[in-house]
Design an enzyme around this catalytic site. Structure first.
Site, PDB file in Angstrom:
ATOM      1  N   ASP A   1      20.136 -47.558  41.325  1.00  0.00           N
ATOM      2  CA  ASP A   1      20.449 -46.603  42.396  1.00  0.00           C
ATOM      3  C   ASP A   1      19.480 -45.418  42.379  1.00  0.00           C
ATOM      4  O   ASP A   1      19.354 -44.720  41.371  1.00  0.00           O
ATOM      5  CB  ASP A   1      21.896 -46.123  42.220  1.00  0.00           C
TER       6      ASP A   1
ATOM      7  N   SER B   1      27.702 -40.356  46.565  1.00  0.00           N
ATOM      8  CA  SER B   1      26.486 -39.897  47.212  1.00  0.00           C
ATOM      9  C   SER B   1      26.564 -38.389  47.470  1.00  0.00           C
ATOM     10  O   SER B   1      26.923 -37.631  46.566  1.00  0.00           O
ATOM     11  CB  SER B   1      26.325 -40.697  48.512  1.00  0.00           C
TER      12      SER B   1
ATOM     13  N   HIS C   1      22.800 -48.292  45.626  1.00  0.00           N
ATOM     14  CA  HIS C   1      23.575 -47.079  45.905  1.00  0.00           C
ATOM     15  C   HIS C   1      24.887 -47.399  46.626  1.00  0.00           C
ATOM     16  O   HIS C   1      25.810 -46.594  46.625  1.00  0.00           O
ATOM     17  CB  HIS C   1      22.710 -46.146  46.772  1.00  0.00           C
TER      18      HIS C   1
END
Ligand SMILES: *[C@@H]1O[C@H](CO)[C@@H](O)[C@H](O)[C@H]1NC(C)=O
Ligand SMILES: *[C@@H]1O[C@H](CO)[C@@H](O)[C@H](O)[C@H]1NC(C)=O
Ligand SMILES: *[C@@H]1O[C@H](CO)[C@@H](O)[C@H](O)[C@H]1NC(C)=O
Length: 373
Positions: A258, A202, A319
């Protein structure tokens, strides 16, 4: 946790509607399929390309699953909030392929809510640098912010290269840059010249990119490997090509639908002005029920990889898992808890624990470093 997860999910449709308006243009001229499919189904990709990409200067690019699995475990472990279990490498995410890892430095920047560690993986014969992503209780705001974000900082000394100020500053203008480079220097001196593997998930993947570039310039491109999971875009096309030259050993993992790798948006009709990914994406997704790691082309924006997923199906929950490993905060309010104590107190507690344990771990904690962004 469920409540938060639902909040995360409900933020996504709003974000997606905005994006839909913005990026209504096709992902690529040769698109055969937009990935229309029911969100609950895991099938429906046409003509999946499961072969390795062979256009990389004639060399076949091979994806090493075992290596990637170990690295995702590091990217997951750096989210752990019990620093004592982290430096002793006894945390619940520290006991599979990464067993035996020797942490040499733990870095915590309280004010900017950043965390990283450096250490030596004796099995891989490599120095590992792992950088944590955002605290997920702010993921909705974070996703919304990214939709509007412009490339807004000239990358130093590279003509036309522009990057995201927040991601760059989180590395360059905080404790991370000096602490990580010192720790890598020290580990190389102590353990000999070894490969350096930089990872993050991320926002941690975005910061890890700037870190890998910095380390490649200091220690040589051949010695630095970057593998990120679900990272957002960090710069424009000029930056992406500069990056690809200096950090050629890069894998950008993406997973199914994602949403984060789609942000901030890329507009093919504004190639120099908007964000663009650097190569090389490897897209983890299911093809007819088989988990596939699709090696994407060297462009950074392969229209047949995760970009083939239609905007309405982008997902926040995809994600949070990569290669079957849960990769999110173990405690959603960590930053608040840490801020509740003083940085000095945290440093003292940890330092005394470490002395008692007889291990040699540097702990670098900052309470008031430069506020980024
Ligand atoms: C994949 O990586 C592992 C761990 O570094 C290594 O032992 C193995 O030989 C590699 N496999 C291939 C096919 O390169
Ligand atoms: C990056 O860090 C260096 C050293 O601290 C500093 O001089 C420079 O201004 C920073 N760059 C940016 C763009 O903030
Ligand atoms: C999954 O992979 C196996 C082995 O490669 C193959 O035999 C099988 O046909 C695949 N499954 C489907 C549903 O395509």
């Amino acid at each position: 946790m469920d409540r938060r997860r639902r909040a995360v999910e409900s933020a996504v449709p709003a974000a997606v509607m905005v994006l839909l308006l913005l990026s209504i243009a096709p992902a690529g001229a040769a698109r055969r399929d937009w990935g229309f499919r029911s969100p609950s189904s895991s099938v429906g990709f046409t003509e999946p390309n499961t072969k390795p990409d062979v256009k990389n200067n004639g060399q076949t690019f091979v994806f090493n699953y075992t290596l990637a699995k170990a690295i995702v475990e590091y990217a997951s472990a750096v989210y752990m909030t019990d620093l004592t279990a982290l430096y002793a490498w006894t945390c619940s995410r520290c006991n599979d392929l990464t067993r035996g890892f020797e942490v040499t430095c733990i870095i915590v920047d309280v004010q900017n809510c950043l965390q990283a560690f450096v250490g030596v993986d004796h099995k891989l014969n490599a120095i590992i640098v792992a950088i944590r992503g955002t605290q997920e209780n702010s993921i909705q705001n974070w996703i919304k912010d990214m939709i509007w974000k412009q490339v807004n900082l000239n990358y130093p000394n590279v003509p036309n290269a522009k990057v995201h100020t927040g991601f760059y500053s989180s590395y360059n203008n905080t404790l991370l840059r000096p602490a990580i480079t010192n720790a890598v220097h020290k580990a190389r001196k102590l353990h000999g010249a070894r490969d350096i593997i930089v990872t993050g998930h991320s926002m941690g993947g975005a910061i890890a990119s700037f870190c890998a570039l910095d380390l490649a310039i200091r220690f040589g491109s051949n010695n630095v490997h970057l593998m990120t999971f679900g990272q957002p875009r960090v710069g424009n096309a000029a930056f992406a090509s500069y990056f690809a030259k200096y950090v050629p050993n890069t894998i950008r993992m993406t997973h199914e639908r994602d949403i984060v790798p789609h942000l901030p948006p890329y507009f093919f009709f504004l190639p120099q002005l908007t964000y663009r990914h650097f190569p090389r994406e490897v897209w983890e997704h299911e093809v007819d029920g088989n988990r596939t790691f699709q090696v994407c082309d060297g462009s950074g924006e392969d229209p047949n990889c995760c970009r083939s997923v239609f905007v309405l199906f982008w997902s926040a929950s995809d994600h949070l898992t990569y290669m079957g490993v849960k990769i999110e905060a173990d405690d959603w309010s960590t930053c608040r808890i840490v801020l509740g104590r003083s940085a000095e107190q945290l440093q003292m507690n940890l330092a005394s624990n470490i002395v008692t344990s007889g291990r040699s771990v540097d702990v670098v904690i900052a309470g008031n470093s430069v506020q980024v962004d």
